[in-house]
Design an enzyme around this catalytic site. Structure first.
Site, PDB file in Angstrom:
ATOM      1  N   HIS A   1      -7.393  -6.204  -1.323  1.00  0.00           N
ATOM      2  CA  HIS A   1      -6.416  -5.141  -0.068  1.00  0.00           C
ATOM      3  C   HIS A   1      -5.774  -5.837   1.151  1.00  0.00           C
ATOM      4  O   HIS A   1      -4.572  -5.591   1.508  1.00  0.00           O
ATOM      5  CB  HIS A   1      -7.026  -3.636  -0.191  1.00  0.00           C
ATOM      6  CG  HIS A   1      -5.703  -2.662   0.259  1.00  0.00           C
ATOM      7  ND1 HIS A   1      -5.302  -2.553  -0.700  1.00  0.00           N
ATOM      8  CD2 HIS A   1      -5.367  -2.204   1.552  1.00  0.00           C
ATOM      9  CE1 HIS A   1      -3.850  -1.661  -0.129  1.00  0.00           C
ATOM     10  NE2 HIS A   1      -4.101  -1.327   0.927  1.00  0.00           N
TER      11      HIS A   1
ATOM     12  N   SER B   1       0.559  -1.066  -0.276  1.00  0.00           N
ATOM     13  CA  SER B   1       0.006  -0.126   0.315  1.00  0.00           C
ATOM     14  C   SER B   1       0.311   1.030  -0.426  1.00  0.00           C
ATOM     15  O   SER B   1       1.490   2.045  -0.379  1.00  0.00           O
ATOM     16  CB  SER B   1      -0.950  -0.108   1.560  1.00  0.00           C
ATOM     17  OG  SER B   1      -1.610   1.413   1.157  1.00  0.00           O
TER      18      SER B   1
ATOM     19  N   ASP C   1      -8.794  -5.347  -5.457  1.00  0.00           N
ATOM     20  CA  ASP C   1      -8.656  -4.532  -4.263  1.00  0.00           C
ATOM     21  C   ASP C   1      -9.850  -3.407  -5.068  1.00  0.00           C
ATOM     22  O   ASP C   1      -9.465  -2.800  -6.087  1.00  0.00           O
ATOM     23  CB  ASP C   1      -6.869  -4.426  -4.408  1.00  0.00           C
ATOM     24  CG  ASP C   1      -7.027  -3.373  -3.232  1.00  0.00           C
ATOM     25  OD1 ASP C   1      -7.683  -2.497  -2.926  1.00  0.00           O
ATOM     26  OD2 ASP C   1      -5.591  -3.507  -3.352  1.00  0.00           O
TER      27      ASP C   1
END
Length: 230
Positions: free
Chosen positions: A210, A26, A182
């Site tokens: 995610h 991320s 995601d």
């Protein structure tokens, strides 16, 4: 971000490491890319998961565009800022709220921000529910204050900088692991990066988002094992 890159380089020197493998997920993938493009000669391999580059394009998707899939949750998120800010930059408006001297204002803003983050991940089949909102209150405040501050400034990066400069990573083996489902960071950023980075391998994991999955973990550990044995 410049300060974080400097911290990483100072740590590398302190530990007397000549070259190291970078791993990030991320926001950590953004930071890893920024460091590697600055110091490619110091990087042996890169493994990224939940790939982001913190373009305004990506930030706008996460805090406005994906609201089309979660309209009721997004309306609550939007209404968490003053009425005058609701048609503008919501991330910057939340960043201002997190600097408010009233602790109740900061706490409410942090709660609304995390409720939205959790809503975006709510359709994923793996991972625990409410991974952001269920953190201790002090951690929630810290997370939202830092996150909104960085995203309000697009990470202090030029728009598209990390994709544009990925050619600097030529010769560095890399694996990009991203979940097909995601919603917070769609796979297009990982796809674009894999096209711009000579030699990068893209692994799109079906049925994952995610928050990860057993299949994403297997791909991650497989990449680490491969590089450890090379």
């Amino acid at each position: 971000t410049e300060h974080l890159i400097a911290d990483m380089e100072q740590l590398r020197k302190h530990l007397d490491v000549e070259r190291w493998l970078l791993f990030g997920g991320s926001w950590g993938s953004t930071l890893s890319l920024a460091y590697a493009e600055r110091y490619p000669e110091r990087v042996s391999e890169i493994v990224l998961i939940d790939v982001t580059s913190t373009r305004r394009y990506e930030i706008d998707w996460l805090y406005r565009g994906v609201g089309r899939f979660f309209p009721e949750a997004w309306e609550r998120f939007r209404d968490g800022v003053p009425a005058a800010d609701r048609d503008g930059d919501l991330v910057r408006a939340y960043a201002r709220l997190m600097e408010n001297p009233d602790p109740d204002v900061r706490a409410k803003a942090a709660t609304e921000w995390c409720a939205w983050e959790d809503a975006v991940l709510s359709a994923e089949p793996y991972g625990k529910p409410n991974p952001y909102g269920d953190r201790p209150s002090r951690d929630v405040l810290a997370f939202v204050r830092i996150c909104s501050h960085y995203f309000a400034h697009a990470g202090w990066l030029e728009e598209g900088q990390l994709i544009r400069d990925a050619k600097r990573l030529a010769g560095i083996p890399g694996v990009l692991i991203h979940g097909r489902l995601d919603m917070s960071g769609p796979p297009d950023t990982a796809w674009e990066l894999s096209k711009a980075w000579p030699g990068a391998e893209l692994v799109l994991v079906e049925g994952s988002g995610h928050k990860g999955s057993p299949a994403m973990s297997a791909a991650l550990y497989g990449a680490f094992e491969r590089f450890a044995c090379s």
